[in-house]
Design a protein around this motif. Structure first.
Motif, PDB file in Angstrom:
ATOM      1  N   TRP A 192      69.739 -39.970 -43.106  1.00 17.29           N
ATOM      2  CA  TRP A 192      69.768 -38.754 -43.902  1.00 17.29           C
ATOM      3  C   TRP A 192      69.462 -37.572 -42.994  1.00 17.29           C
ATOM      4  O   TRP A 192      68.934 -37.733 -41.904  1.00 17.29           O
ATOM      5  CB  TRP A 192      68.753 -38.804 -45.056  1.00 17.29           C
ATOM      6  CG  TRP A 192      67.369 -39.190 -44.620  1.00 17.29           C
ATOM      7  CD1 TRP A 192      66.797 -40.427 -44.691  1.00 17.29           C
ATOM      8  CD2 TRP A 192      66.397 -38.336 -43.999  1.00 17.29           C
ATOM      9  NE1 TRP A 192      65.531 -40.406 -44.155  1.00 17.29           N
ATOM     10  CE2 TRP A 192      65.244 -39.133 -43.729  1.00 17.29           C
ATOM     11  CE3 TRP A 192      66.363 -37.000 -43.650  1.00 17.29           C
ATOM     12  CZ2 TRP A 192      64.103 -38.616 -43.132  1.00 17.29           C
ATOM     13  CZ3 TRP A 192      65.219 -36.479 -43.050  1.00 17.29           C
ATOM     14  CH2 TRP A 192      64.098 -37.280 -42.804  1.00 17.29           C
ATOM     15  N   LEU A 213      76.228 -27.407 -48.824  1.00 17.01           N
ATOM     16  CA  LEU A 213      75.638 -28.643 -49.340  1.00 17.01           C
ATOM     17  C   LEU A 213      75.600 -28.638 -50.859  1.00 17.01           C
ATOM     18  O   LEU A 213      75.910 -29.655 -51.505  1.00 17.01           O
ATOM     19  CB  LEU A 213      74.227 -28.818 -48.776  1.00 17.01           C
ATOM     20  CG  LEU A 213      74.133 -29.206 -47.301  1.00 17.01           C
ATOM     21  CD1 LEU A 213      72.743 -28.938 -46.748  1.00 17.01           C
ATOM     22  CD2 LEU A 213      74.508 -30.679 -47.104  1.00 17.01           C
ATOM     23  N   ASN A 214      75.238 -27.513 -51.449  1.00 16.20           N
ATOM     24  CA  ASN A 214      75.175 -27.428 -52.909  1.00 16.20           C
ATOM     25  C   ASN A 214      76.546 -27.647 -53.538  1.00 16.20           C
ATOM     26  O   ASN A 214      76.682 -28.356 -54.547  1.00 16.20           O
ATOM     27  CB  ASN A 214      74.621 -26.065 -53.336  1.00 16.20           C
ATOM     28  CG  ASN A 214      73.152 -25.890 -52.999  1.00 16.20           C
ATOM     29  OD1 ASN A 214      72.451 -26.874 -52.740  1.00 16.20           O
ATOM     30  ND2 ASN A 214      72.682 -24.665 -52.996  1.00 16.20           N
ATOM     31  N   GLN A 217      77.546 -31.281 -53.166  1.00 13.51           N
ATOM     32  CA  GLN A 217      76.761 -32.114 -54.082  1.00 13.51           C
ATOM     33  C   GLN A 217      77.276 -31.962 -55.503  1.00 13.51           C
ATOM     34  O   GLN A 217      77.397 -32.950 -56.254  1.00 13.51           O
ATOM     35  CB  GLN A 217      75.285 -31.730 -54.013  1.00 13.51           C
ATOM     36  CG  GLN A 217      74.378 -32.633 -54.847  1.00 13.51           C
ATOM     37  CD  GLN A 217      72.920 -32.213 -54.774  1.00 13.51           C
ATOM     38  OE1 GLN A 217      72.581 -31.191 -54.184  1.00 13.51           O
ATOM     39  NE2 GLN A 217      72.050 -32.999 -55.398  1.00 13.51           N
ATOM     40  N   GLY A 220      80.125 -34.049 -56.179  1.00 14.99           N
ATOM     41  CA  GLY A 220      79.850 -35.483 -56.218  1.00 14.99           C
ATOM     42  C   GLY A 220      80.232 -36.235 -54.962  1.00 14.99           C
ATOM     43  O   GLY A 220      80.383 -37.459 -55.015  1.00 14.99           O
ATOM     44  N   LEU A 222      78.421 -35.999 -51.994  1.00 12.75           N
ATOM     45  CA  LEU A 222      77.231 -36.336 -51.226  1.00 12.75           C
ATOM     46  C   LEU A 222      76.054 -36.355 -52.184  1.00 12.75           C
ATOM     47  O   LEU A 222      76.145 -35.898 -53.324  1.00 12.75           O
ATOM     48  CB  LEU A 222      77.000 -35.364 -50.059  1.00 12.75           C
ATOM     49  CG  LEU A 222      76.776 -33.868 -50.331  1.00 12.75           C
ATOM     50  CD1 LEU A 222      75.345 -33.580 -50.766  1.00 12.75           C
ATOM     51  CD2 LEU A 222      77.088 -33.071 -49.074  1.00 12.75           C
ATOM     52  N   SER A 223      74.942 -36.907 -51.728  1.00 12.98           N
ATOM     53  CA  SER A 223      73.762 -37.025 -52.576  1.00 12.98           C
ATOM     54  C   SER A 223      72.565 -36.395 -51.887  1.00 12.98           C
ATOM     55  O   SER A 223      72.548 -36.218 -50.662  1.00 12.98           O
ATOM     56  CB  SER A 223      73.465 -38.498 -52.895  1.00 12.98           C
ATOM     57  OG  SER A 223      73.256 -39.224 -51.699  1.00 12.98           O
ATOM     58  N   ALA A 224      71.548 -36.043 -52.689  1.00 16.09           N
ATOM     59  CA  ALA A 224      70.334 -35.437 -52.159  1.00 16.09           C
ATOM     60  C   ALA A 224      69.130 -36.092 -52.803  1.00 16.09           C
ATOM     61  O   ALA A 224      69.164 -36.479 -53.979  1.00 16.09           O
ATOM     62  CB  ALA A 224      70.325 -33.932 -52.416  1.00 16.09           C
ATOM     63  N   SER A 225      68.068 -36.236 -52.036  1.00 14.95           N
ATOM     64  CA  SER A 225      66.801 -36.746 -52.552  1.00 14.95           C
ATOM     65  C   SER A 225      65.682 -35.881 -51.995  1.00 14.95           C
ATOM     66  O   SER A 225      65.813 -35.299 -50.909  1.00 14.95           O
ATOM     67  CB  SER A 225      66.588 -38.210 -52.157  1.00 14.95           C
ATOM     68  OG  SER A 225      66.621 -38.353 -50.745  1.00 14.95           O
ATOM     69  N   PHE A 233      69.742 -35.128 -47.322  1.00 12.15           N
ATOM     70  CA  PHE A 233      71.113 -35.304 -47.767  1.00 12.15           C
ATOM     71  C   PHE A 233      71.744 -36.531 -47.109  1.00 12.15           C
ATOM     72  O   PHE A 233      71.502 -36.835 -45.944  1.00 12.15           O
ATOM     73  CB  PHE A 233      71.938 -34.058 -47.443  1.00 12.15           C
ATOM     74  CG  PHE A 233      71.467 -32.830 -48.172  1.00 12.15           C
ATOM     75  CD1 PHE A 233      71.955 -32.521 -49.429  1.00 12.15           C
ATOM     76  CD2 PHE A 233      70.501 -32.000 -47.611  1.00 12.15           C
ATOM     77  CE1 PHE A 233      71.506 -31.406 -50.105  1.00 12.15           C
ATOM     78  CE2 PHE A 233      70.052 -30.879 -48.284  1.00 12.15           C
ATOM     79  CZ  PHE A 233      70.553 -30.585 -49.531  1.00 12.15           C
ATOM     80  N   ILE A 235      75.594 -39.072 -47.325  1.00 11.69           N
ATOM     81  CA  ILE A 235      76.997 -39.036 -47.729  1.00 11.69           C
ATOM     82  C   ILE A 235      77.532 -40.466 -47.815  1.00 11.69           C
ATOM     83  O   ILE A 235      77.174 -41.317 -46.981  1.00 11.69           O
ATOM     84  CB  ILE A 235      77.819 -38.196 -46.716  1.00 11.69           C
ATOM     85  CG1 ILE A 235      79.172 -37.793 -47.285  1.00 11.69           C
ATOM     86  CG2 ILE A 235      77.973 -38.912 -45.381  1.00 11.69           C
ATOM     87  CD1 ILE A 235      79.850 -36.676 -46.505  1.00 11.69           C
TER      88      ILE A 235
END
Length: 329
Positions: A192, A213-214, A217, A220, A222-225, A233, A235
């Motif tokens: 990440w 990035l926003n 995201q 749909g 990529l993902s973020a935590s 981030f 992918i």
């Protein structure tokens, strides 16, 4: 090793590296290798401008490639990579020259640069000053250079080659921060990346990286935590590999940071003042240079250990020995 030999060795190795890179990007030459990493087009251009001051044919072939392929390049990002006045003069001279041949609003030298430069210098190092007509775009940035015209020998990059992965993503996502964000996420071996690392890898401001990035995201892809107030981030590489029909993803290298260090190394070695310095003063300046480039090299995964305990002129021996490891190309 005398500083002149060290300079010639580094100049020669960088020239060979760049010829091989540009041969895979479409310049009229025969590359001796096929690289598995993804190139960074703007970072490669900026290093080529600096190295090209010692190799006129390379410089002029890169300009030819720019004329043929200027639509593939981000002018904003090229300017984002500028670190100092020397970088800025090179970029604006090249863009001014390109703008004379491609009349587009985004091309041409940036306004507001100094109009009067006291002592213009020959653009090509170790070459006599040109006489007769001078190129106005280069003269405006303090360089004496004869005009040239593009040969038109360059071709468009082959998007199937791993080295041209950036151009393939730009064809899909457009020329901007989103394509660079996806390239950094896909090619990085890290599980990440946070927004600060993305901004450094893409050469965009943190705000621009965050906006990209926003949007990715929200789409749909990529993902973020969140961990301790830090967004991380990731992918889905397999999905992107299927989309792009890839057997493997090109390897990531932090070219903006590496090439910034390489430019400073080469510029320092070409500085004629150093030929007159004592070994003690030369060693002191070499240590200062290493301290300046250390953050970039460490970001790119290059360890800096040589000469930490050495003092006086003996530091030069460590510097010369380690330069090959710091610039292993």
């Amino acid at each position: 090793m005398p500083i002149s030999e060290l300079r010639d060795d580094l100049q020669s190795r960088l020239e060979s590296f760049l010829w091989d890179q540009w041969g895979q990007l479409g310049v009229f030459t025969s590359p001796r290798r096929t690289d598995r990493f993804a190139a960074d087009p703007e970072a490669l251009l900026l290093l080529s401008f600096e190295v090209g001051r010692g190799e006129p044919r390379l410089f002029e072939e890169v300009l030819d490639w720019l004329v043929v392929n200027e639509r593939l390049i981000s002018v904003q990002r090229l300017r984002n990579l500028v670190r100092d006045d020397a970088d800025r003069a090179l970029v604006e001279a090249a863009l001014g020259w390109l703008g004379q041949r491609r009349r587009r609003p985004r091309l041409g030298a940036k306004p507001g640069l100094p109009e009067d430069i006291d002592q213009p210098e020959p653009f090509f190092r170790d070459s006599p000053s040109p006489f007769g007509e001078l190129d106005e775009a280069f003269l405006a940035q303090g360089f004496l250079k004869s005009p040239i015209e593009s040969s038109g020998n360059s071709e468009a990059p082959d998007l199937e080659l791993p080295i041209n992965f950036a151009f393939r993503l730009r064809a899909l996502l457009g020329i901007g921060a989103r394509a660079e964000v996806v390239r950094a996420l896909l090619t990085s071996e890290r599980p990440w990346i946070n927004v600060q690392a993305i901004a450094a890898s893409t050469a965009y401001a943190k705000r621009n990286a965050q906006e990209a990035l926003n949007s990715l995201q929200a789409a749909g892809v990529l993902s973020a935590s969140e961990l301790r107030n830090d967004l991380r981030f990731d992918i889905p590489r397999q999905r992107w590999m299927q989309l792009l029909d890839l057997d493997e993803i090109p390897r990531h290298v932090d070219w903006p940071q590496l090439f910034a260090a390489y430019r400073l190394f080469l510029r320092w070695l070409w500085d004629p003042r150093h030929e007159q310095l004592s070994e003690y003063m030369l060693a002191s300046e070499a240590r200062t240079l290493v301290e300046e480039v250390e953050p970039d090299l460490r970001f790119a995964g290059v360890p800096i250990n040589a000469g930490r305990g050495a003092g006086g002129p003996t530091y030069l021996d460590d510097f010369a020995e380690q330069l090959r490891e710091w610039v292993p190309i």
